[in-house]
Design an enzyme around this catalytic site. Structure first.
Site, PDB file in Angstrom:
ATOM      1  N   ASN A 147       8.288  12.991  -5.257  1.00  0.00           N
ATOM      2  CA  ASN A 147       8.911  11.825  -4.611  1.00  0.00           C
ATOM      3  C   ASN A 147       8.477  10.500  -5.241  1.00  0.00           C
ATOM      4  O   ASN A 147       8.604   9.450  -4.618  1.00  0.00           O
ATOM      5  CB  ASN A 147       8.654  11.844  -3.095  1.00  0.00           C
ATOM      6  CG  ASN A 147       7.166  11.919  -2.756  1.00  0.00           C
ATOM      7  OD1 ASN A 147       6.327  11.681  -3.621  1.00  0.00           O
ATOM      8  ND2 ASN A 147       6.846  12.222  -1.522  1.00  0.00           N
ATOM      9  N   ARG A 171      -1.294   3.730   0.176  1.00  0.00           N
ATOM     10  CA  ARG A 171      -1.977   4.151   1.394  1.00  0.00           C
ATOM     11  C   ARG A 171      -2.395   2.909   2.165  1.00  0.00           C
ATOM     12  O   ARG A 171      -2.947   1.966   1.585  1.00  0.00           O
ATOM     13  CB  ARG A 171      -3.220   5.002   1.069  1.00  0.00           C
ATOM     14  CG  ARG A 171      -2.902   6.420   0.608  1.00  0.00           C
ATOM     15  CD  ARG A 171      -2.215   7.245   1.695  1.00  0.00           C
ATOM     16  NE  ARG A 171      -1.840   8.600   1.290  1.00  0.00           N
ATOM     17  CZ  ARG A 171      -0.611   8.971   0.950  1.00  0.00           C
ATOM     18  NH1 ARG A 171       0.383   8.113   0.929  1.00  0.00           N
ATOM     19  NH2 ARG A 171      -0.359  10.236   0.636  1.00  0.00           N
ATOM     20  N   GLN A 181      -1.752   7.994  11.239  1.00  0.00           N
ATOM     21  CA  GLN A 181      -0.335   8.285  11.401  1.00  0.00           C
ATOM     22  C   GLN A 181      -0.142   9.448  12.351  1.00  0.00           C
ATOM     23  O   GLN A 181      -0.819  10.456  12.159  1.00  0.00           O
ATOM     24  CB  GLN A 181       0.308   8.580  10.046  1.00  0.00           C
ATOM     25  CG  GLN A 181       0.424   7.328   9.227  1.00  0.00           C
ATOM     26  CD  GLN A 181       1.267   7.489   7.970  1.00  0.00           C
ATOM     27  OE1 GLN A 181       1.454   6.548   7.250  1.00  0.00           O
ATOM     28  NE2 GLN A 181       1.768   8.668   7.686  1.00  0.00           N
ATOM     29  N   HIS A 193       6.476   5.297   7.204  1.00  0.00           N
ATOM     30  CA  HIS A 193       6.191   6.285   6.138  1.00  0.00           C
ATOM     31  C   HIS A 193       7.410   7.170   5.821  1.00  0.00           C
ATOM     32  O   HIS A 193       7.388   8.388   6.001  1.00  0.00           O
ATOM     33  CB  HIS A 193       4.975   7.163   6.468  1.00  0.00           C
ATOM     34  CG  HIS A 193       4.340   7.694   5.205  1.00  0.00           C
ATOM     35  ND1 HIS A 193       3.103   8.302   5.174  1.00  0.00           N
ATOM     36  CD2 HIS A 193       4.774   7.700   3.921  1.00  0.00           C
ATOM     37  CE1 HIS A 193       2.816   8.659   3.932  1.00  0.00           C
ATOM     38  NE2 HIS A 193       3.824   8.303   3.153  1.00  0.00           N
TER      39      HIS A 193
HETATM   40  P1  NDP Z   1      -0.355   9.001 -10.190  1.00  0.00           P
HETATM   41  O1  NDP Z   1      -1.546   9.900 -10.182  1.00  0.00           O
HETATM   42  O2  NDP Z   1       0.718   9.239 -11.187  1.00  0.00           O
HETATM   43  O3  NDP Z   1      -0.795   7.475 -10.353  1.00  0.00           O
HETATM   44  C1  NDP Z   1      -1.928   6.952  -9.768  1.00  0.00           C
HETATM   45  C2  NDP Z   1      -2.468   5.900 -10.712  1.00  0.00           C
HETATM   46  O4  NDP Z   1      -3.556   5.253 -10.069  1.00  0.00           O
HETATM   47  C3  NDP Z   1      -2.997   6.490 -12.017  1.00  0.00           C
HETATM   48  O5  NDP Z   1      -2.421   5.780 -13.087  1.00  0.00           O
HETATM   49  C4  NDP Z   1      -4.493   6.234 -11.905  1.00  0.00           C
HETATM   50  O6  NDP Z   1      -5.115   5.873 -13.104  1.00  0.00           O
HETATM   51  C5  NDP Z   1      -4.528   5.002 -11.055  1.00  0.00           C
HETATM   52  N1  NDP Z   1      -5.813   4.753 -10.415  1.00  0.00           N
HETATM   53  C6  NDP Z   1      -6.554   5.613  -9.687  1.00  0.00           C
HETATM   54  N2  NDP Z   1      -7.649   4.982  -9.218  1.00  0.00           N
HETATM   55  C7  NDP Z   1      -7.592   3.715  -9.681  1.00  0.00           C
HETATM   56  C8  NDP Z   1      -8.456   2.588  -9.564  1.00  0.00           C
HETATM   57  N3  NDP Z   1      -9.592   2.664  -8.863  1.00  0.00           N
HETATM   58  N4  NDP Z   1      -8.091   1.448 -10.180  1.00  0.00           N
HETATM   59  C9  NDP Z   1      -6.939   1.370 -10.886  1.00  0.00           C
HETATM   60  N5  NDP Z   1      -6.083   2.401 -11.035  1.00  0.00           N
HETATM   61  C10 NDP Z   1      -6.418   3.561 -10.441  1.00  0.00           C
HETATM   62  O7  NDP Z   1       0.239   9.059  -8.695  1.00  0.00           O
HETATM   63  P2  NDP Z   1       1.655   8.585  -8.177  1.00  0.00           P
HETATM   64  O8  NDP Z   1       2.072   7.356  -8.906  1.00  0.00           O
HETATM   65  O9  NDP Z   1       2.591   9.726  -8.123  1.00  0.00           O
HETATM   66  O10 NDP Z   1       1.252   8.224  -6.678  1.00  0.00           O
HETATM   67  C11 NDP Z   1       0.317   7.189  -6.425  1.00  0.00           C
HETATM   68  C12 NDP Z   1      -0.063   7.192  -4.960  1.00  0.00           C
HETATM   69  O11 NDP Z   1       1.056   6.815  -4.187  1.00  0.00           O
HETATM   70  C13 NDP Z   1      -0.476   8.563  -4.413  1.00  0.00           C
HETATM   71  O12 NDP Z   1      -1.847   8.824  -4.631  1.00  0.00           O
HETATM   72  C14 NDP Z   1      -0.150   8.446  -2.957  1.00  0.00           C
HETATM   73  O13 NDP Z   1      -1.286   7.966  -2.266  1.00  0.00           O
HETATM   74  C15 NDP Z   1       0.946   7.399  -2.903  1.00  0.00           C
HETATM   75  N6  NDP Z   1       2.239   8.006  -2.557  1.00  0.00           N
HETATM   76  C16 NDP Z   1       2.883   7.532  -1.445  1.00  0.00           C
HETATM   77  C17 NDP Z   1       4.049   8.115  -1.052  1.00  0.00           C
HETATM   78  C18 NDP Z   1       4.803   7.602   0.133  1.00  0.00           C
HETATM   79  O14 NDP Z   1       5.635   8.333   0.674  1.00  0.00           O
HETATM   80  N7  NDP Z   1       4.594   6.382   0.570  1.00  0.00           N
HETATM   81  C19 NDP Z   1       4.628   9.260  -1.748  1.00  0.00           C
HETATM   82  C20 NDP Z   1       3.936   9.586  -2.974  1.00  0.00           C
HETATM   83  C21 NDP Z   1       2.759   9.008  -3.313  1.00  0.00           C
HETATM   84  P3  NDP Z   1      -5.347   6.780 -14.375  1.00  0.00           P
HETATM   85  O15 NDP Z   1      -4.382   7.906 -14.318  1.00  0.00           O
HETATM   86  O16 NDP Z   1      -5.060   5.821 -15.459  1.00  0.00           O
HETATM   87  O17 NDP Z   1      -6.739   7.225 -14.271  1.00  0.00           O
END
Ligand code: NDP
Length: 386
Positions: A147, A285, A314, A333
């Site tokens: 998603n 989140r 939630q 959400h």
């Molecule tokens: P990804 O794993 O593709 O992306 C997460 C990114 O966050 C990565 O690029 C990672 O960095 C980066 N990251 C992690 N920790 C840090 C930090 N401390 N500082 C800076 N960057 C950081 O996940 P998605 O994009 O698919 O999803 C992201 C989040 O969105 C999920 O974890 C979830 O919580 C939320 N989400 C919400 C949904 C909703 O329905 N509202 C649905 C789907 C997801 P790197 O890889 O470079 O280490």
């Protein structure tokens, strides 16, 4: 035979199935990075059906029961006599969606003596206490990418809704009014603004790509930089940290996972360094933001708007301050559970279950924790950067 406990959100108030607005879904061949869509051996639902509520059962119930497994589907997940608490003790598998999370706390995991796998039908497994799962050797898996684009689209919608001030204008129409001055007093164009993305992973990068045609100046920060050609094509300015990012933007969007590092990051101090009248859209989140600091910043005018769709806890209680704070555009959400997304994560959940039940390996991109350690996507996203 396994006992599978599936925790889903309640059915529509008017009953299930609802009347559908459309008859089919577009067919998507692959995710943008080339990853294949879920590949279960079969599906027992028609894409486009409501699968995420109890009666939809993620399209898994008939199939699991035909194999002789014991299946419990419930929306009762909170409080001491919840069905979740009652059934957890001998469950082998727990499945839930982040939209209606089965919070698997260390206390609950201690009682779940037979639990082998917790599957997130969606993305984001922070509702599972991952260190406790690691300690107990429980596998945690989610349907990576299912998603991400759904959330990216929702983010763009909320950015525009806040900056243009769409929601009050719509309400004026519904209320029978026509005061244009009232309607436009807080309405701006997005064009020319500085927009910053915190964490350019699957969702964050898709947001950057979708916002680029609006002729905004794009900024981002992440633990690892995007390839130089992507930065060049999209005209991105990279910032070493979130402190530098927020100071230089009018709109901030948030797409990091919830970890010890990101918990409570958007606090009074950080918000005070933003330009007055900034906007934040946080569909990642809720707990990445300090709940009360957001309310204070909206009330003082430091923030001109806040939107997103993830809350803590939630479902959000009726008196949650984010329901009534000024200039918000919150949704309950929903961004990652469109009917389109449900078809993908229901199929992905079945793929994970088929592998688990037949002793086959689960795709590394779906793994968060396995064998007592972070694994696959979890090792990359949830483990601390060295
Ligand atoms: P990804 O794993 O593709 O992306 C997460 C990114 O966050 C990565 O690029 C990672 O960095 C980066 N990251 C992690 N920790 C840090 C930090 N401390 N500082 C800076 N960057 C950081 O996940 P998605 O994009 O698919 O999803 C992201 C989040 O969105 C999920 O974890 C979830 O919580 C939320 N989400 C919400 C949904 C909703 O329905 N509202 C649905 C789907 C997801 P790197 O890889 O470079 O280490």
């Amino acid at each position: 035979m396994a006992k599978v406990l599936i925790v889903l959100y309640p059915d529509p108030e008017a009953g299930h199935p609802p009347a559908y607005a459309r008859d089919s879904l577009p067919v998507i061949e692959r995710y943008p990075n080339g990853q294949t869509l879920p590949t279960p051996s079969a599906i027992d639902f028609t894409p486009g059906e409501l699968l995420g509520s109890v009666s939809g059962g993620l399209g898994l119930v008939k199939w699991l029961e035909s194999l002789g497994h014991d299946v419990v589907v419930t929306d009762s997940k909170d409080g001491a006599d919840s069905v979740l608490d009652r059934e957890l003790a001998d469950a082998d598998v727990v499945i839930s969606q982040p939209f209606w999370p089965a919070y698997l706390t260390p206390e609950r995991l201690a009682k779940a003596e037979k639990l082998q796998i917790a599957i997130t039908a969606g993305i984001g497994s922070d509702h599972v206490d991952l260190p406790a799962a690691i300690e107990k050797g429980i596998t945690v898996a989610e349907v990576t990418y299912c998603n991400s684009i759904s959330v990216a689209e929702h983010t763009v919608m909320q950015v525009l809704a806040l900056v243009r001030d769409y929601i009050p204008q719509y309400q004026i129409v519904v209320d029978g009014g026509w005061n244009i001055a009232d309607a436009v007093t807080r309405s701006y164009d997005l064009e020319g603004m500085d927009v910053g993305v915190f964490a350019a992973g699957r969702i964050g990068r898709a947001v950057l790509e979708r916002l680029a045609p609006f002729d905004v100046r794009l900024h981002y920060t992440d633990r690892y930089r995007l390839p130089a050609e992507v930065e060049e094509t999209l005209g991105l300015t990279f910032h070493e940290d979130i402190q530098s990012l927020v100071k230089n933007v009018d709109v901030l969007t948030v797409h990091a996972p919830l970890t010890a590092e990101t918990h409570g990051l958007l606090d009074d101090e950080l918000l005070s360094t933003m330009r007055r009248g900034s906007y934040i859209v946080n569909p990642a989140r809720g707990a990445i933001a300090d709940q009360d600091a957001i309310v204070r910043a909206l009330e003082s005018g430091q923030l001109a708007g806040y939107a997103g769709d993830v809350w803590y806890p939630q479902p959000a209680p009726a008196d949650h301050p984010w329901r009534t704070m000024p200039h918000h555009g919150m949704t309950p959400h929903t961004s990652g559970t469109t009917l389109t997304a449900q078809a993908r994560y229901a199929a992905g959940t079945r793929e994970i279950l088929e592998n688990f039940l037949s002793g086959q390996p689960i795709r590394p991109e779906y793994l968060i924790v396995e064998g007592g350690a972070y694994a696959g996507t979890g090792a990359h996203s949830y483990a601390k950067k060295d």
